[in-house]
Design an enzyme around this catalytic site. Structure first.
Site, mmCIF file in Angstrom:
data_model
loop_
_atom_site.group_PDB
_atom_site.id
_atom_site.type_symbol
_atom_site.label_atom_id
_atom_site.label_comp_id
_atom_site.label_asym_id
_atom_site.label_seq_id
_atom_site.Cartn_x
_atom_site.Cartn_y
_atom_site.Cartn_z
ATOM 1 N N TYR A 74 -3.978 23.203 -38.260
ATOM 2 C CA TYR A 74 -3.466 22.012 -37.584
ATOM 3 C C TYR A 74 -2.055 21.726 -38.089
ATOM 4 O O TYR A 74 -1.846 21.206 -39.184
ATOM 5 C CB TYR A 74 -4.362 20.800 -37.847
ATOM 6 N N PHE A 223 -14.426 17.209 -30.149
ATOM 7 C CA PHE A 223 -14.136 16.548 -28.871
ATOM 8 C C PHE A 223 -15.268 15.581 -28.492
ATOM 9 O O PHE A 223 -15.753 15.591 -27.352
ATOM 10 C CB PHE A 223 -13.914 17.569 -27.750
ATOM 11 N N PRO A 224 -15.697 14.714 -29.426
ATOM 12 C CA PRO A 224 -16.792 13.787 -29.099
ATOM 13 C C PRO A 224 -16.429 12.814 -27.981
ATOM 14 O O PRO A 224 -17.308 12.287 -27.313
ATOM 15 C CB PRO A 224 -17.025 13.038 -30.428
ATOM 16 N N GLY A 226 -14.213 13.812 -25.597
ATOM 17 C CA GLY A 226 -13.637 14.652 -24.549
ATOM 18 C C GLY A 226 -12.341 15.311 -24.962
ATOM 19 O O GLY A 226 -11.773 16.099 -24.208
ATOM 20 N N THR A 229 -9.130 15.783 -22.727
ATOM 21 C CA THR A 229 -9.549 15.344 -21.390
ATOM 22 C C THR A 229 -10.577 14.228 -21.570
ATOM 23 O O THR A 229 -11.776 14.491 -21.662
ATOM 24 C CB THR A 229 -10.204 16.524 -20.612
ATOM 25 N N PRO A 230 -10.128 12.979 -21.688
ATOM 26 C CA PRO A 230 -11.047 11.887 -22.029
ATOM 27 C C PRO A 230 -12.268 11.837 -21.101
ATOM 28 O O PRO A 230 -12.155 12.070 -19.900
ATOM 29 C CB PRO A 230 -10.182 10.638 -21.848
ATOM 30 N N LEU A 231 -13.423 11.553 -21.712
ATOM 31 C CA LEU A 231 -14.674 11.434 -20.959
ATOM 32 C C LEU A 231 -14.517 10.351 -19.900
ATOM 33 O O LEU A 231 -14.036 9.262 -20.198
ATOM 34 C CB LEU A 231 -15.799 10.984 -21.895
HETATM 35 N N1 NAP Z 1 -13.687 23.301 -34.631
HETATM 36 C C1 NAP Z 1 -12.863 23.282 -33.619
HETATM 37 O O1 NAP Z 1 -12.595 24.308 -32.991
HETATM 38 C C2 NAP Z 1 -12.259 21.984 -33.210
HETATM 39 C C3 NAP Z 1 -11.577 21.880 -31.988
HETATM 40 C C4 NAP Z 1 -11.045 20.643 -31.641
HETATM 41 C C5 NAP Z 1 -11.175 19.554 -32.478
HETATM 42 N N2 NAP Z 1 -11.829 19.685 -33.684
HETATM 43 C C6 NAP Z 1 -12.036 18.511 -34.586
HETATM 44 O O2 NAP Z 1 -12.632 17.460 -33.839
HETATM 45 C C7 NAP Z 1 -11.913 16.242 -34.061
HETATM 46 C C8 NAP Z 1 -12.053 15.337 -32.861
HETATM 47 O O3 NAP Z 1 -11.405 15.912 -31.722
HETATM 48 P P1 NAP Z 1 -10.163 15.254 -31.013
HETATM 49 O O4 NAP Z 1 -9.535 14.242 -31.876
HETATM 50 O O5 NAP Z 1 -9.281 16.346 -30.509
HETATM 51 O O6 NAP Z 1 -10.817 14.600 -29.733
HETATM 52 P P2 NAP Z 1 -11.731 13.306 -29.504
HETATM 53 O O7 NAP Z 1 -12.167 12.723 -30.792
HETATM 54 O O8 NAP Z 1 -12.753 13.681 -28.502
HETATM 55 O O9 NAP Z 1 -10.718 12.335 -28.771
HETATM 56 C C9 NAP Z 1 -9.517 11.942 -29.355
HETATM 57 C C10 NAP Z 1 -8.737 11.207 -28.275
HETATM 58 O O10 NAP Z 1 -9.417 9.988 -27.975
HETATM 59 C C11 NAP Z 1 -8.483 8.919 -28.051
HETATM 60 N N3 NAP Z 1 -9.160 7.757 -28.627
HETATM 61 C C12 NAP Z 1 -9.891 7.703 -29.769
HETATM 62 N N4 NAP Z 1 -10.365 6.457 -29.963
HETATM 63 C C13 NAP Z 1 -9.889 5.701 -28.941
HETATM 64 C C14 NAP Z 1 -10.008 4.328 -28.583
HETATM 65 N N5 NAP Z 1 -10.733 3.476 -29.330
HETATM 66 N N6 NAP Z 1 -9.406 3.897 -27.442
HETATM 67 C C15 NAP Z 1 -8.695 4.753 -26.683
HETATM 68 N N7 NAP Z 1 -8.537 6.061 -26.961
HETATM 69 C C16 NAP Z 1 -9.123 6.531 -28.078
HETATM 70 C C17 NAP Z 1 -7.370 9.399 -28.951
HETATM 71 O O11 NAP Z 1 -6.171 8.794 -28.560
HETATM 72 P P3 NAP Z 1 -5.358 7.799 -29.564
HETATM 73 O O12 NAP Z 1 -4.740 8.679 -30.583
HETATM 74 O O13 NAP Z 1 -4.401 7.108 -28.664
HETATM 75 O O14 NAP Z 1 -6.386 6.860 -30.143
HETATM 76 C C18 NAP Z 1 -7.346 10.902 -28.708
HETATM 77 O O15 NAP Z 1 -6.488 11.198 -27.636
HETATM 78 C C19 NAP Z 1 -10.490 16.730 -34.335
HETATM 79 O O16 NAP Z 1 -9.733 15.750 -34.973
HETATM 80 C C20 NAP Z 1 -10.741 17.953 -35.166
HETATM 81 O O17 NAP Z 1 -10.905 17.555 -36.514
HETATM 82 C C21 NAP Z 1 -12.370 20.878 -34.046
#
Ligand code: NAP
Length: 298
Positions: A74, A223-224, A226, A229-231
């Site tokens: 990252y 991606f909990p 999305g 691509t937000p859910l």
């Molecule tokens: N193992 C793998 O291959 C892999 C791949 C991808 C990700 N990951 C891990 O999974 C973690 C989670 O994935 P992710 O962060 O990409 O996606 P995510 O948790 O599904 O979603 C993050 C997105 O949601 C938004 N969000 C979060 N809380 C919000 C709220 N209260 N209101 C409005 N928007 C909100 C964030 O925007 P804002 O910043 O504007 O809040 C961000 O754009 C990563 O940080 C990483 O550690 C692992």
């Protein structure tokens, strides 16, 4: 120079939604934090707002979250360095999980790097950038950015097990793995977690989650919400309206409800969103809500 980190497990009494889980010998709050999107646009550094990123990490720990997810890829190295700059020396109760197995190219791609020498180098890079002498949890990240791939993993996972025996890694996990690869890994060394793509709309791993729960292994959905691509779904919005909550709170509460071995690592670059997520994930869902939400992934 690296600094020894005291990682003596402490009993975690928490009022955070979901309570706690034990990763190997490490008690963690089921509410954790995923640092990936702090790295910058396209998960390539520099971060869009470095001070803001440090504030989010400090707030996560200040709220009592004891599980952070990162990876040397990252940024690359950017989220690890932000975590070190924000939080080192680390509290003994904090568990930092990282990943090896992929690197970054000049175009921002995620080429695989899973030869034993690659993995050894990445483990040392993680140690250095996080500023620790032992990594709490290391996931072998498999497949590609497009998804899982049914490749054999014994050489790579065996190399990580060697690094664990050398004392550089406390616990192992796999990520972006098929159920078959999870079984292959477990035949080589114990794992404490599987980190795969899963959320209300993507539920391929339902059977795997239940199998891991019965064996005391955590399932950490990436991606909990999305991810990029937000859910979005009518059912999610309807349930949220009934509770006067946000769809995000409902999506997180559903995951905590889905199985006790699910650990949340939702990402955000906003302190306000982080607070909202921690407060919202405790939303009590009714049987009617759950039935309605179940149809999203059906
Ligand atoms: N193992 C793998 O291959 C892999 C791949 C991808 C990700 N990951 C891990 O999974 C973690 C989670 O994935 P992710 O962060 O990409 O996606 P995510 O948790 O599904 O979603 C993050 C997105 O949601 C938004 N969000 C979060 N809380 C919000 C709220 N209260 N209101 C409005 N928007 C909100 C964030 O925007 P804002 O910043 O504007 O809040 C961000 O754009 C990563 O940080 C990483 O550690 C692992």
């Amino acid at each position: 120079m690296t600094t020894t980190v005291t990682t003596t497990a402490t009993t975690t009494a928490t009022t955070l939604p979901g309570g706690t889980w034990t990763l190997g010998d490490r008690p963690v709050t089921r509410m954790g934090y995923g640092a990936m999107q702090l790295a910058g646009p396209g998960v390539m550094g520099p971060p869009a707002d470095r001070d803001g990123a440090l504030a989010v990490l400090r707030e996560a720990v200040g709220l009592g979250l004891t599980h952070l997810d990162t990876a040397h890829a990252y940024g690359p190295q950017v989220t690890n360095e932000l975590i070190r700059d924000a939080l080192h020396p680390y509290a003994g109760s904090l568990t930092i999980a990282t990943k090896v197995g992929a690197t970054r190219d000049a175009q921002g791609g995620w080429p695989a790097a899973r030869q034993p020498a690659d993995l050894r180098r990445q483990v040392h890079q993680n140690l250095e950038s996080l500023g620790v002498e032992v990594l709490d949890v290391v996931h072998l990240r498999l497949g590609t950015a497009a998804g899982t791939a049914p490749e054999p993993i014994s050489e790579a996972f065996g190399a990580l097990a060697d690094l664990q025996r050398e004392g550089l890694v406390r616990h192992l996990g796999v990520s972006n793995a098929t159920a078959e690869q999870v079984r292959e890994a477990r035949a080589i060394a114990p794992i404490v977690a599987v980190q795969n793509l899963y959320n209300l709309a993507v539920r391929h791993d339902d059977a795997l989650i239940d199998e891991l729960a019965s064996d005391g292994i955590a399932y950490v959905p990436f991606f909990p919400l999305g991810g990029f691509t937000p859910l979005q779904s009518a059912a999610l919005s309807a349930v949220a309206r009934r509770h006067e909550a946000t769809p995000i709170a409902v999506a997180l509460a559903w995951l905590l409800h889905r199985s006790p071995n699910i650990l949340l690592i939702a990402g955000t670059s906003s302190v306000d969103h982080l607070r909202q997520n921690v407060a919202g994930a405790g939303l009590p869902l009714t049987e009617a809500d759950l039935a309605e939400l179940d149809r999203i992934g059906g």
